[in-house]
Write a protein that holds these residues in place. Structure first.
Motif, PDB file in Angstrom:
ATOM      1  N   THR A   1       0.815  -1.205   0.000  1.00 47.16           N
ATOM      2  CA  THR A   1       0.000   0.000   0.000  1.00 47.16           C
ATOM      3  C   THR A   1       0.851   1.258   0.000  1.00 47.16           C
ATOM      4  OG1 THR A   1      -1.737  -1.187   1.168  1.00 47.16           O
ATOM      5  CG2 THR A   1      -1.875   1.203   1.169  1.00 47.16           C
TER       6      THR A   1
ATOM      7  N   VAL B   1       0.728   4.211  -2.823  1.00 46.50           N
ATOM      8  CA  VAL B   1       0.398   5.585  -2.443  1.00 46.50           C
ATOM      9  C   VAL B   1       1.492   6.536  -2.901  1.00 46.50           C
ATOM     10  CG1 VAL B   1       0.060   7.131  -0.480  1.00 46.50           C
ATOM     11  CG2 VAL B   1      -1.103   4.925  -0.522  1.00 46.50           C
ATOM     12  N   GLU B   2       2.748   6.200  -2.652  1.00 50.83           N
ATOM     13  CA  GLU B   2       3.861   7.067  -3.067  1.00 50.83           C
ATOM     14  C   GLU B   2       3.942   7.189  -4.581  1.00 50.83           C
ATOM     15  OE1 GLU B   2       5.769   9.125  -1.309  1.00 50.83           O
ATOM     16  OE2 GLU B   2       4.446   8.497   0.332  1.00 50.83           O
TER      17      GLU B   2
ATOM     18  N   LYS C   1       1.223   9.550  -5.673  1.00 55.10           N
ATOM     19  CA  LYS C   1       1.550  10.933  -5.286  1.00 55.10           C
ATOM     20  C   LYS C   1       2.527  11.542  -6.286  1.00 55.10           C
ATOM     21  CE  LYS C   1       0.881  10.984  -0.275  1.00 55.10           C
ATOM     22  NZ  LYS C   1       1.552  11.068   1.036  1.00 55.10           N
TER      23      LYS C   1
ATOM     24  N   VAL D   1      -3.957  12.588  -2.113  1.00 53.28           N
ATOM     25  CA  VAL D   1      -4.320  11.394  -1.362  1.00 53.28           C
ATOM     26  C   VAL D   1      -5.004  11.792  -0.065  1.00 53.28           C
ATOM     27  CG1 VAL D   1      -3.437   9.309  -0.248  1.00 53.28           C
ATOM     28  CG2 VAL D   1      -2.328  10.174  -2.315  1.00 53.28           C
TER      29      VAL D   1
ATOM     30  N   GLU E   1      -6.543   9.867   3.427  1.00 56.65           N
ATOM     31  CA  GLU E   1      -6.509   8.590   4.129  1.00 56.65           C
ATOM     32  C   GLU E   1      -7.395   8.671   5.360  1.00 56.65           C
ATOM     33  OE1 GLU E   1      -3.441   5.585   6.444  1.00 56.65           O
ATOM     34  OE2 GLU E   1      -2.687   7.435   5.605  1.00 56.65           O
TER      35      GLU E   1
ATOM     36  N   TYR F   1      -8.190   4.719   1.371  1.00 55.45           N
ATOM     37  CA  TYR F   1      -7.519   5.758   0.604  1.00 55.45           C
ATOM     38  C   TYR F   1      -8.419   6.261  -0.512  1.00 55.45           C
ATOM     39  CZ  TYR F   1      -3.349   4.077   2.957  1.00 55.45           C
ATOM     40  OH  TYR F   1      -2.441   3.714   3.909  1.00 55.45           O
TER      41      TYR F   1
ATOM     42  N   PHE G   1      -7.918   8.662  -3.948  1.00 56.50           N
ATOM     43  CA  PHE G   1      -6.945   9.315  -4.816  1.00 56.50           C
ATOM     44  C   PHE G   1      -7.687  10.194  -5.808  1.00 56.50           C
ATOM     45  CE2 PHE G   1      -5.193   5.199  -3.601  1.00 56.50           C
ATOM     46  CZ  PHE G   1      -3.984   5.580  -3.045  1.00 56.50           C
TER      47      PHE G   1
END
Length: 190
Positions: free
Chosen positions: A156, A160-161, A164, A170, A172, A177, A179
């Motif tokens: 995860t 996420v990174e 981004k 993002v 949370e 999450y 996006f």
């Protein structure tokens, strides 16, 4: 708001946005709500459009009053040129259709129906899109065509990174999450 009591209340899922119900789908019984529900109904809007279409079609069978010769008596002109149908045509007021009071009321009712339906559906949609939450009610996922539920969260952080870096905003909430692609100053998305 969608909460644990949501499923117990059995409010229609149809046209329900995350976090807010459309006013015409709630169960209030005030006179304002009854009028509002009437004008936001798609059936009412389609019926008004059908009536306007039929009236306009009949109004184009014979020429309108402002197309007959100047100085001619409309009653006499329609009766002489079109016989009994012309007499019925003028008696029902189709000779001056587009400026008749009932046709203008129909157009007004159509405008009112369009405005009410747009407000009824547009404001909750705007609110739900503007203030999306990351954590959704399970019934939200059941209504989606495609969703992913993953028990393991080992990748995860990498996902996420990666998103981004690609320009996603993002949100949370308790390992849920959301996006969203960010808008850039010139309005273009990459």
């Amino acid at each position: 708001m969608i909460n644990n009591d949501y499923d117990k209340n059995k409010i229609k899922d149809l046209m329900r946005y995350d976090g807010s119900a459309i006013r015409s789908k709630t169960r209030s019984k005030s006179i304002f709500d009854k009028i509002w529900i009437f004008f936001t109904s798609i059936k009412v809007g389609v019926t008004i459009i059908a009536i306007i279409t039929i009236a306009s079609s009949i109004g184009t069978i014979f020429p309108q009053e402002y197309f007959i010769p100047v100085g001619a008596n409309p009653q006499q002109y329609y009766t002489e040129n079109y016989g009994t149908l012309g007499k019925i045509y003028i008696e029902l007021g189709f000779h001056n259709l587009y400026s008749s009071w009932w046709f203008i009321i129909l157009i007004g009712l159509l405008a009112l129906s369009l405005i009410a339906a747009s407000i009824d559906r547009g404001i909750p949609l705007f609110k739900s899109l503007k203030n999306q939450r990351a954590k959704k009610h399970p019934s939200f996922y059941k209504r989606q065509r495609l969703n992913l539920h993953q028990g393991s969260s080992r990748n995860t952080a990498d996902v996420v990174e990666g998103l981004k870096k690609k320009g996603y905003k993002v949100k949370e909430d308790d390992n849920h999450y959301l996006f969203e692609k960010e808008n850039y100053p010139d309005g273009a998305l990459t």
